[in-house]
Scaffold this active site. Structure first.
Site, PDB file in Angstrom:
ATOM      1  N   LYS A  52       0.860  -1.186   0.000  1.00 26.58           N
ATOM      2  CA  LYS A  52       0.000   0.000   0.000  1.00 26.58           C
ATOM      3  C   LYS A  52       0.891   1.229   0.000  1.00 26.58           C
ATOM      4  O   LYS A  52       1.684   1.435   0.921  1.00 26.58           O
ATOM      5  CB  LYS A  52      -0.900   0.000   1.240  1.00 26.58           C
ATOM      6  CG  LYS A  52      -1.676   1.317   1.456  1.00 26.58           C
ATOM      7  CD  LYS A  52      -2.567   1.299   2.703  1.00 26.58           C
ATOM      8  CE  LYS A  52      -3.182   2.669   2.971  1.00 26.58           C
ATOM      9  NZ  LYS A  52      -3.992   2.720   4.211  1.00 26.58           N
ATOM     10  N   LYS A  64      -9.719  13.284   8.014  1.00 31.02           N
ATOM     11  CA  LYS A  64      -9.261  12.880   9.339  1.00 31.02           C
ATOM     12  C   LYS A  64      -9.191  14.090  10.261  1.00 31.02           C
ATOM     13  O   LYS A  64      -9.016  15.210   9.784  1.00 31.02           O
ATOM     14  CB  LYS A  64      -7.848  12.271   9.239  1.00 31.02           C
ATOM     15  CG  LYS A  64      -7.807  10.876   8.651  1.00 31.02           C
ATOM     16  CD  LYS A  64      -6.394  10.341   8.640  1.00 31.02           C
ATOM     17  CE  LYS A  64      -6.324   8.938   8.054  1.00 31.02           C
ATOM     18  NZ  LYS A  64      -7.030   7.918   8.822  1.00 31.02           N
ATOM     19  N   ASP A 123     -11.993   7.454   3.750  1.00 28.09           N
ATOM     20  CA  ASP A 123     -10.777   7.183   4.529  1.00 28.09           C
ATOM     21  C   ASP A 123     -10.426   5.689   4.536  1.00 28.09           C
ATOM     22  O   ASP A 123      -9.354   5.311   4.991  1.00 28.09           O
ATOM     23  CB  ASP A 123     -10.972   7.702   5.962  1.00 28.09           C
ATOM     24  CG  ASP A 123      -9.644   7.877   6.694  1.00 28.09           C
ATOM     25  OD1 ASP A 123      -8.586   7.792   6.036  1.00 28.09           O
ATOM     26  OD2 ASP A 123      -9.674   8.110   7.917  1.00 28.09           O
ATOM     27  N   ARG A 128      -7.721  -0.327   1.098  1.00 30.26           N
ATOM     28  CA  ARG A 128      -8.290  -1.537   0.486  1.00 30.26           C
ATOM     29  C   ARG A 128      -8.684  -1.283  -0.970  1.00 30.26           C
ATOM     30  O   ARG A 128      -8.719  -2.193  -1.774  1.00 30.26           O
ATOM     31  CB  ARG A 128      -9.477  -2.024   1.336  1.00 30.26           C
ATOM     32  CG  ARG A 128     -10.602  -1.050   1.449  1.00 30.26           C
ATOM     33  CD  ARG A 128     -11.528  -1.334   2.633  1.00 30.26           C
ATOM     34  NE  ARG A 128     -10.968  -0.856   3.906  1.00 30.26           N
ATOM     35  CZ  ARG A 128     -11.547  -1.041   5.085  1.00 30.26           C
ATOM     36  NH1 ARG A 128     -12.681  -1.705   5.172  1.00 30.26           N
ATOM     37  NH2 ARG A 128     -10.983  -0.582   6.181  1.00 30.26           N
TER      38      ARG A 128
HETATM   39  N1  BES Z   1      -4.151   4.626   6.920  1.00 34.35           N
HETATM   40  C1  BES Z   1      -5.314   4.448   7.705  1.00 34.35           C
HETATM   41  C2  BES Z   1      -5.110   3.465   8.853  1.00 34.35           C
HETATM   42  C3  BES Z   1      -4.270   3.949   9.987  1.00 34.35           C
HETATM   43  C4  BES Z   1      -4.753   4.882  10.883  1.00 34.35           C
HETATM   44  C5  BES Z   1      -3.027   3.434  10.169  1.00 34.35           C
HETATM   45  C6  BES Z   1      -3.971   5.282  11.936  1.00 34.35           C
HETATM   46  C7  BES Z   1      -2.244   3.827  11.246  1.00 34.35           C
HETATM   47  C8  BES Z   1      -2.715   4.765  12.122  1.00 34.35           C
HETATM   48  C9  BES Z   1      -6.438   3.918   6.848  1.00 34.35           C
HETATM   49  O1  BES Z   1      -6.450   4.378   5.543  1.00 34.35           O
HETATM   50  C10 BES Z   1      -7.713   4.358   7.481  1.00 34.35           C
HETATM   51  O2  BES Z   1      -7.929   5.533   7.540  1.00 34.35           O
HETATM   52  N2  BES Z   1      -8.502   3.418   7.958  1.00 34.35           N
HETATM   53  C11 BES Z   1      -9.711   3.718   8.615  1.00 34.35           C
HETATM   54  C12 BES Z   1     -10.748   2.744   8.124  1.00 34.35           C
HETATM   55  C13 BES Z   1     -12.133   3.053   8.590  1.00 34.35           C
HETATM   56  C14 BES Z   1     -12.614   4.324   7.922  1.00 34.35           C
HETATM   57  C15 BES Z   1     -13.032   1.896   8.240  1.00 34.35           C
HETATM   58  C16 BES Z   1      -9.478   3.563  10.113  1.00 34.35           C
HETATM   59  O3  BES Z   1      -8.764   2.656  10.517  1.00 34.35           O
HETATM   60  O4  BES Z   1      -9.994   4.398  10.857  1.00 34.35           O
HETATM   61 ZN    ZN Z   2      -4.678   4.912   4.757  1.00 35.16          ZN
HETATM   62 MN    MN Z   3      -7.473   6.232   5.377  1.00 36.77          MN
END
Ligand code: BES
Ligand code: ZN
Ligand code: MN
Length: 515
Positions: A266, A278, A348, A352
């Site tokens: 990724k 965010k 966000d 995936r």
């Molecule tokens: N890159 C983030 C995941 C992440 C967040 C990694 C904080 C490390 C620290 C990912 O793209 C993301 O934002 N995931 C969301 C998914 C949710 C919206 C279902 C998450 O984990 O909040």
């Molecule tokens: Zn991400």
């Molecule tokens: Mn994200």
């Protein structure tokens, strides 16, 4: 900085600082005993006086001991005999390194024998020692106007018994290849989003391909991805001024006919969340959202240096996730490369979306295995914290190989279930699936999403959201999971070598008469 192996008599060894270990309650390691006799029991005397107790990570620096050629001797504590596990070994090495960094010396020698860690051989000890030292000496100062004044060592000597020298030489070669891969991953991760863009990742990959004849590269731009139908990946890049790049590296170390192992990273070079923006706190850390890509590129560096007899394909799905008038909106529906449609309920959950198209693309290589690596979910940090990579897989043999490699490399991973029960959390009223599955089991539902694009091969997913970097004062990329992936591939190469020899590792297989 280079590692050297030496088997010189310890008391004769010329060194600015010679490091040897002692146990808790003062028992001397074999190496410390040798020195102790050379200096007429002075070490026992100091320990007896209580100047060092030998608890794990304790250190004591001694100057100019008579009968010992080294200018200094650094004693380091190993702790109790039954506590000397892998992690303790690294703790001891780091403590010794901090102590030697604190004094002005250009070189040091370290003699840790088999008392330093339980149930590990000389190859492992030497390799993990060298990797831990290299990691402790890493610094990222390329963007400071003046370089930092940290000590740099001209030489580091690892002292081994004569009988162990051969294994030790192999160990330091393997360790440097892995350490270079780790440093590559850390550098890429630490670079900020305004420098490390998808285009930068493509240029880095190009440079790697230029350096090694056995690596070929192809980089697809957005028009080419459009042509192929990578609607999911492109929907992530839609709001960004930075062009997405789909980077494919092919390493050929085995016969052309041999099925490749595919690694997918990724590569979100900045994850603002997109329209599902965010919160501001620690948002800078989302420059690390390309650490999956960084660890795949780092692993390719290690693989090329090691010259492994395998075919490996590395795929980097690189994009920037930004809000704008062109950005994808919650509720938008896109068509993936596989033809399956996705309702994007949260922009966000973009990792995936880039990975699913990469997984479908991987089908064309008829892979022996596919592993994707991603900082995919915040939920992974809740589940496993910052020490452990999450492992989810549709293939038990692959999962157990990865777990074995994670244990050996000390780059820990632990499985989470990928049971069908979780799939329904991805139901959508309007498309084949939604891109989020709600708060419960977020790491699992993210992997469930990916599993729908990985039906045609043995596949594993590593969520490195908790391990890829550390926050706070020591903020920086870790290079996880390069050691794990490198070990997995080293094991595969060793297995296939054994097959070629017509001989199995343990010699107790069913395919031979063992009488
Ligand atoms: N890159 C983030 C995941 C992440 C967040 C990694 C904080 C490390 C620290 C990912 O793209 C993301 O934002 N995931 C969301 C998914 C949710 C919206 C279902 C998450 O984990 O909040
Ligand atoms: Zn991400
Ligand atoms: Mn994200």
């Amino acid at each position: 900085m280079e590692f050297q192996i030496s088997s010189d008599e310890l008391s004769q060894l010329n060194s600015a600082c010679l490091i040897v270990a002692i146990g808790e309650d003062g028992e001397l390691s074999a190496a410390a005993q040798q020195l102790d006799s050379a200096c007429d029991g002075y070490l026992s005397q100091v320990i007896g006086a209580g100047d060092i107790r030998g608890k794990s990570g304790d250190t004591l620096l001694l100057q100019q001991l008579s009968g010992i050629a080294a200018k200094r001797v650094l004693l380091v504590g190993l702790g109790k005999a039954d506590e000397r596990k892998d992690n303790n070994f690294k703790k001891v090495v780091n403590a010794a390194l901090s102590a030697v960094k604190a004094i002005r010396v250009n070189d040091f020698s370290i003699a840790l024998d088999d008392s330093a860690v339980n149930d590990r051989d000389c190859y492992w000890r030497t390799r993990i020692l060298a990797e831990t030292l290299a990691s402790g000496l890493y610094q990222f100062d390329q963007l400071k106007s003046k370089p930092s004044d940290q000590v740099e060592f001209e030489a580091i000597q690892i002292v081994l018994a004569e009988a162990d020298v051969e294994a030790g030489e192999i160990a330091i070669l393997d360790a440097s290849a892995i350490a270079n891969g780790v440093a590559t991953a850390r550098d890429l991760g630490n670079l900020p989003g305004n420098i490390c863009t998808p285009t930068y990742l493509a240029e880095h990959a190009q440079a790697l391909a230029d350096e090694y004849d056995c690596i070929d590269i192809e980089v697809l731009n957005e028009a080419q991805m459009e042509e192929l139908g990578m609607g999911a990946l492109l929907s992530v890049a839609a709001g960004s001024e930075q062009e997405a790049k789909f980077i494919v590296l092919q390493y050929q170390g085995a016969d052309e006919a041999e099925q490749p192992h595919v690694l997918i990273g990724k590569g979100i070079t900045f994850d603002s969340g997109g329209i599902s923006l965010k919160p501001g706190e620690a948002m800078d850390e989302m420059k690390y959202d390309m650490c999956g890509a960084a660890s795949v590129l780092g692993t390719m560096t290690s693989v090329a240096e090691l010259g492994l007899d395998l075919n490996i394909v590395a795929i980097i799905a690189a994009a920037e996730n930004m809000p704008s008038g062109f950005a994808t909106k919650p509720g938008d529906i896109v068509t993936t490369l596989s033809g399956q449609t996705v309702e994007i309920l949260n922009t966000d959950a973009e990792g995936r979306l880039v990975l699913c198209d990469a997984l479908t693309y991987a089908e064309r290589f008829e892979p022996a295995s596919v592993i994707d690596v991603a900082t995919l979910t915040g939920a992974c940090i809740i589940a496993l914290g910052h020490k452990t990579n999450a492992l989810l897989s549709n293939n038990e043999a692959l999962a157990s190989k990865l777990l074995a490699a994670s244990d050996y490399s000390t780059d820990r991973a632990w499985p989470l279930p990928l049971w069908d029960e979780y799939q329904e959390q991805l139901d959508s009223n309007f498309a084949d699936m939604a891109n989020i599955g709600g708060r419960p089991a977020g790491t699992i539902t993210a992997a469930c999403f990916l599993s729908r694009f990985a039906k045609k091969f043995a596949w594993a997913h590593l969520d490195i959201a908790g391990t890829a970097w550390v926050s706070g004062k020591q903020k920086g990329a870790t290079g996880r999971c390069v050691p794990l992936l490198a070990q997995y591939l080293i094991d595969l190469a060793t297995d296939s070598e054994d097959d070629a020899d017509g001989c199995c590792k343990a010699g107790d297989c069913d395919c031979h008469d063992n009488d």
